[in-house]
Design a protein around this motif. Structure first.
Motif, PDB file in Angstrom:
ATOM      1  N   THR A  78      -8.116  -3.914   4.820  1.00 23.37           N
ATOM      2  CA  THR A  78      -9.363  -4.584   5.186  1.00 23.37           C
ATOM      3  C   THR A  78      -9.366  -5.136   6.606  1.00 23.37           C
ATOM      4  O   THR A  78     -10.397  -5.129   7.273  1.00 23.37           O
ATOM      5  CB  THR A  78      -9.654  -5.743   4.215  1.00 23.37           C
ATOM      6  N   SER A  79      -8.212  -5.628   7.084  1.00 23.78           N
ATOM      7  CA  SER A  79      -8.189  -6.322   8.371  1.00 23.78           C
ATOM      8  C   SER A  79      -7.342  -5.643   9.444  1.00 23.78           C
ATOM      9  O   SER A  79      -7.586  -5.849  10.631  1.00 23.78           O
ATOM     10  CB  SER A  79      -7.668  -7.756   8.178  1.00 23.78           C
ATOM     11  N   PHE A  80      -6.367  -4.838   9.044  1.00 24.03           N
ATOM     12  CA  PHE A  80      -5.479  -4.206  10.024  1.00 24.03           C
ATOM     13  C   PHE A  80      -5.263  -2.731   9.661  1.00 24.03           C
ATOM     14  O   PHE A  80      -4.132  -2.289   9.470  1.00 24.03           O
ATOM     15  CB  PHE A  80      -4.127  -4.927  10.077  1.00 24.03           C
ATOM     16  N   PRO A  81      -6.341  -1.963   9.572  1.00 25.80           N
ATOM     17  CA  PRO A  81      -6.188  -0.578   9.092  1.00 25.80           C
ATOM     18  C   PRO A  81      -5.289   0.278   9.979  1.00 25.80           C
ATOM     19  O   PRO A  81      -4.655   1.218   9.494  1.00 25.80           O
ATOM     20  CB  PRO A  81      -7.635  -0.054   9.087  1.00 25.80           C
ATOM     21  N   TRP A  82      -5.215  -0.031  11.285  1.00 32.45           N
ATOM     22  CA  TRP A  82      -4.377   0.752  12.190  1.00 32.45           C
ATOM     23  C   TRP A  82      -2.885   0.540  11.932  1.00 32.45           C
ATOM     24  O   TRP A  82      -2.049   1.267  12.462  1.00 32.45           O
ATOM     25  CB  TRP A  82      -4.703   0.416  13.635  1.00 32.45           C
ATOM     26  N   CYS A  83      -2.554  -0.454  11.093  1.00 31.77           N
ATOM     27  CA  CYS A  83      -1.149  -0.736  10.775  1.00 31.77           C
ATOM     28  C   CYS A  83      -0.751  -0.237   9.388  1.00 31.77           C
ATOM     29  O   CYS A  83       0.368  -0.492   8.941  1.00 31.77           O
ATOM     30  CB  CYS A  83      -0.881  -2.243  10.865  1.00 31.77           C
ATOM     31  N   SER A  84      -1.659   0.432   8.707  1.00 31.16           N
ATOM     32  CA  SER A  84      -1.416   0.807   7.306  1.00 31.16           C
ATOM     33  C   SER A  84      -0.173   1.675   7.147  1.00 31.16           C
ATOM     34  O   SER A  84       0.530   1.591   6.128  1.00 31.16           O
ATOM     35  CB  SER A  84      -2.641   1.534   6.739  1.00 31.16           C
ATOM     36  N   ARG A  85       0.119   2.493   8.126  1.00 28.74           N
ATOM     37  CA  ARG A  85       1.276   3.395   8.010  1.00 28.74           C
ATOM     38  C   ARG A  85       2.597   2.631   7.973  1.00 28.74           C
ATOM     39  O   ARG A  85       3.631   3.169   7.584  1.00 28.74           O
ATOM     40  CB  ARG A  85       1.283   4.383   9.178  1.00 28.74           C
ATOM     41  N   TRP A  86       2.583   1.371   8.378  1.00 25.09           N
ATOM     42  CA  TRP A  86       3.813   0.589   8.470  1.00 25.09           C
ATOM     43  C   TRP A  86       4.000  -0.351   7.279  1.00 25.09           C
ATOM     44  O   TRP A  86       4.828  -1.266   7.346  1.00 25.09           O
ATOM     45  CB  TRP A  86       3.800  -0.255   9.753  1.00 25.09           C
ATOM     46  N   ALA A  87       3.271  -0.161   6.190  1.00 26.35           N
ATOM     47  CA  ALA A  87       3.312  -1.112   5.073  1.00 26.35           C
ATOM     48  C   ALA A  87       4.738  -1.353   4.575  1.00 26.35           C
ATOM     49  O   ALA A  87       5.158  -2.504   4.377  1.00 26.35           O
ATOM     50  CB  ALA A  87       2.420  -0.627   3.935  1.00 26.35           C
ATOM     51  N   THR A  88       5.501  -0.290   4.367  1.00 25.97           N
ATOM     52  CA  THR A  88       6.866  -0.439   3.849  1.00 25.97           C
ATOM     53  C   THR A  88       7.756  -1.183   4.837  1.00 25.97           C
ATOM     54  O   THR A  88       8.517  -2.088   4.469  1.00 25.97           O
ATOM     55  CB  THR A  88       7.465   0.941   3.534  1.00 25.97           C
ATOM     56  N   ASP A  89       7.664  -0.814   6.114  1.00 28.01           N
ATOM     57  CA  ASP A  89       8.479  -1.471   7.132  1.00 28.01           C
ATOM     58  C   ASP A  89       8.073  -2.931   7.307  1.00 28.01           C
ATOM     59  O   ASP A  89       8.928  -3.801   7.521  1.00 28.01           O
ATOM     60  CB  ASP A  89       8.348  -0.738   8.467  1.00 28.01           C
ATOM     61  N   LEU A  90       6.786  -3.215   7.234  1.00 31.62           N
ATOM     62  CA  LEU A  90       6.328  -4.600   7.357  1.00 31.62           C
ATOM     63  C   LEU A  90       6.839  -5.446   6.194  1.00 31.62           C
ATOM     64  O   LEU A  90       7.218  -6.608   6.373  1.00 31.62           O
ATOM     65  CB  LEU A  90       4.803  -4.649   7.430  1.00 31.62           C
ATOM     66  N   ARG A  91       6.859  -4.867   5.016  1.00 31.68           N
ATOM     67  CA  ARG A  91       7.393  -5.601   3.859  1.00 31.68           C
ATOM     68  C   ARG A  91       8.869  -5.943   4.097  1.00 31.68           C
ATOM     69  O   ARG A  91       9.320  -7.057   3.809  1.00 31.68           O
ATOM     70  CB  ARG A  91       7.224  -4.765   2.593  1.00 31.68           C
ATOM     71  N   GLN A  92       9.630  -4.994   4.637  1.00 30.28           N
ATOM     72  CA  GLN A  92      11.039  -5.240   4.961  1.00 30.28           C
ATOM     73  C   GLN A  92      11.161  -6.306   6.051  1.00 30.28           C
ATOM     74  O   GLN A  92      12.017  -7.198   5.978  1.00 30.28           O
ATOM     75  CB  GLN A  92      11.695  -3.939   5.425  1.00 30.28           C
TER      76      GLN A  92
END
Length: 692
Positions: free
Chosen positions: A182-196
């Protein structure tokens, strides 16, 4: 009821209902949940202060009253008002009573106090330090670098973006995938890395015994999830009162429900029509859904009498907000004499918009309205650029809210890092910043020193033995170590130790900054601010949670001129009022913003932004509609002028609430000149065509 209730006679009927709700029951501990819908300019602060005072006058123990506002200054002002009202009713003994009103502050400030008190029960070291947003971003960046994400093949989100995503997940209580979508769609590919990354960031904070802003609410909310702790904390307070409830996020709402699950003794005050901070994870749903959180539902009292604006301004504002898809119904009214209707002013472009405002502002000044009684409001900070240029050209002083904040200045950050490191030598961000002030110490060297002392049971005892690069001067290192030891031991006492810190820092200030003299004045001001706090720990905590306003770009202006025009974003203007208000770019693309016109919820918040802007005006309101305006490069065409239409929030059906005019006015003979100008433009076009 006490015969001294004459102090309530200044309230109107609805305000008095809100003040007296539930107070008549035994021991003043009852009263079901209360929601006060306080319209703009309706005396909200006065009503809330009277309610707290009325509770105290009628026997409530002030030590068992929790009052939460959205700034420490607001809490201090509220406490002063409560004392003044109580003194009118109770005489000299009121001072003793209100001195005990110790639990008045911000959500974050109250949270910090409770976390220290309950630290042994929730696994915290009570000596924790608190990171502000910049420090938190720096720590996020250190962790990001350690994980190798700064070296990825494709550009990983910056530290600021990572922290914003993390903060939104925490405060909105939403999964990372939803926040990214909803707010940072350009970062969606990094979901797993961001969680880490976020997991490692949490471990780093805990290892360094630091909390960030979000932790102060998150840890508190987690405490409220434990029934025994929730009962203990909630049992400390008979009354919980919250101001500006429309600006709370889901985490804050869960804290309140944990404190008072039945709603008894709970009062929240706010205005759904002024909920404009969703970018901070605030949600209008908190106030809209509040009544039905309890059984029976909360009592609702509406304050709709406005003491600020003329009826014509209120009529237009009511018309705009009346088209909202969901709201608590209220129509602001006043017994003030009606003035001129708000003006919808059509101008050609942003240059004419600036010239129109300057002319009207100067006319108002000649008619007796000071510059500082006038304000120009805008949706986005960049919108005021042409106006700032015109004001400068015409030598008209102005203050723009939204500049560099006091605590964001590098030299202030350096001093606070020194104090934080002395308070908590495991604070890696503070140490990393501090060490790099020394000549010859870079990022790698600083990391090596911090790694060395982190392994010691008492980090400060090992500072002198740390592996310092040979290029670091022995005198510089000895002075640093001695200063840290002196501050840690508190030898100079508080607040004199701040002077000790400044004397160490000043040689580095002179070496690093060309404008050291100006910055040194800020350091002296920091010492003056520190003198108002009883300890270093309280100083660091409260200054971080509620920083003062800017200095160089704001506080110094009155010294240069006795009067100045106010420029402000609408977000920064909330809660303020001026005699005359001008609103820039009241067109689609600006209000609503192109970037905030996606979902229906975003559109409704943009409508509320316009409503907030309109209700800042007391006597005179101009909404300016340029026929075209300049946009920064947010699209493939880059920077360009685009043609505009009046905002959708003022449809044809509302135009009767406004006076419509154009600027510059068309004088006799103007059409002929316009035609002549058009001919010249056409000739010029033909001349250019000759060379193609």
């Amino acid at each position: 009821m006490t015969p001294a209730s004459a102090y309530l006679e200044s309230l109107n009927a609805q305000q008095r209902r809100a003040v007296e709700h539930g107070v008549t029951e035994p021991n003043c501990t009852s009263g079901g949940p209360l929601l006060v819908i306080a319209g703009a300019g309706s005396g909200k602060t006065n009503t809330l202060a009277h309610r707290v005072a009325h509770l105290i006058v009628n026997g409530a123990d002030p030590r068992r009253i929790l009052l939460m506002t959205f700034s420490r200054r607001a809490a201090a002002e509220m406490t002063k008002r409560v004392e003044r009202i109580s003194r009118n009713a109770m005489g000299d003994k009121a001072g003793v009573m209100t001195d005990a009103l110790a639990w008045a502050g911000t959500f974050h400030g109250i949270g910090a106090r409770l976390l220290r008190e309950y630290s042994d029960q929730i696994g915290l070291d009570p000596a924790f330090t608190i990171h502000d947003r910049e420090d938190a971003a720096d720590l996020m960046n250190l962790v990001r670098h350690d994980l190798g994400f700064s070296k990825t093949e494709h550009r990983f989100p910056t530290k600021g973006t990572c922290l914003a995503i993390y903060s939104r997940c925490v405060n909105a209580e939403v999964a990372i995938e939803e926040v990214l979508g909803t707010s940072f769609p350009w970062c969606s590919r990094w979901a797993t890395d961001l969680r880490q990354l976020f997991a490692a960031y949490v471990e780093a904070k805990q290892g360094q015994n630091v909390l960030d802003y979000d932790d102060l609410l998150l840890y508190w909310a987690q405490m409220m999830g434990d029934h025994a702790l929730a009962d203990d904390v909630g049992g400390r307070f008979d009354h919980v009162l919250v101001d500006e409830y429309q600006d709370t996020n889901r985490l804050q709402s869960s804290i309140l429900l944990g404190l008072k699950p039945t709603g008894r003794g709970l009062t929240v005050v706010g205005d759904d029509a002024q909920s404009i901070y969703s970018f901070r994870a605030a949600t209008v749903r908190n106030i809209l859904d509040f009544p039905d959180q309890f059984s029976p539902p909360a009592n609702i009292i509406t304050l709709d009498r406005n003491y600020r604006s003329t009826q014509t301004i209120l009529g237009a504002a009511n018309g705009v907000i009346g088209l909202a898809s969901e709201r608590f119904t209220k129509n602001l009214w006043t017994d003030r004499a009606s003035g001129p209707r708000p003006q919808l002013v059509s101008v050609r472009d942003d240059a004419d918009q600036a010239r129109f405002i300057v002319e009207r502002v100067l006319e108002n000044r000649e008619a007796g309205t000071l510059l500082k009684q006038q304000a120009v409001l805008f949706r986005t900070s960049s919108h005021s650029g042409p106006l700032e240029i015109e004001l400068t050209r015409r030598n008209i002083p102005f203050v723009k809210f939204g500049g560099l904040k006091f605590l964001d200045a590098a030299h202030i950050k350096d001093m606070l890092a020194l104090l934080r490191f002395a308070e908590n030598p495991r604070d890696r961000v503070a140490g990393f910043r501090l060490l790099q002030l020394l000549p010859g110490v870079g990022p790698t060297s600083a990391q090596r020193v911090l790694d060395f002392i982190a392994e010691a049971a008492d980090p400060l005892s090992e500072v002198a033995n740390a592996p310092v690069p040979p290029r670091v001067g022995g005198e510089d290192w000895r002075a640093f170590v001695t200063t840290i030891w002196d501050l840690r031991a508190g030898r100079a006492g508080w607040p004199a130790e701040l002077e000790r810190a400044r004397l160490w820092y000043e040689p580095h200030l002179d070496r690093i900054h060309e404008d050291a003299m100006v910055r040194r004045a800020d350091l002296i001001q920091l010492e003056q601010i520190a003198s108002g706090y009883p300890s270093r720990e309280r100083f660091l905590t409260e200054l971080t949670l509620d920083p003062p306003d800017a200095t160089s770009d704001q506080a110094g202006i009155p010294l240069l001129d006795e009067d100045y025009l106010i420029l402000s974003t609408i977000h920064s203007a909330k809660g303020q009022e001026w005699k005359s208000v001008f609103v820039l770019n009241v067109v689609d693309g600006c209000l609503p913003s192109d970037l905030g016109a996606g979902t229906s919820a975003e559109i409704e918040e943009e409508r509320r932004l316009l409503y907030v802007a309109m209700t800042r005006a007391k006597d005179d309101l101009h909404l300016i509609v340029p026929q075209r305006f300049f946009t920064l490069g947010q699209n493939a065409q880059g920077d360009r002028h685009v043609y505009a239409s009046r905002t959708r929030f003022i449809p044809e059906g509302l135009l009767g609430l406004f006076d419509r005019t154009s600027w510059p006015p068309v004088a006799v003979g103007a059409p002929a000149r316009a035609a002549s100008q058009g001919a010249r433009i056409n000739v010029a076009a033909r001349m250019r065509g000759m060379w193609r």
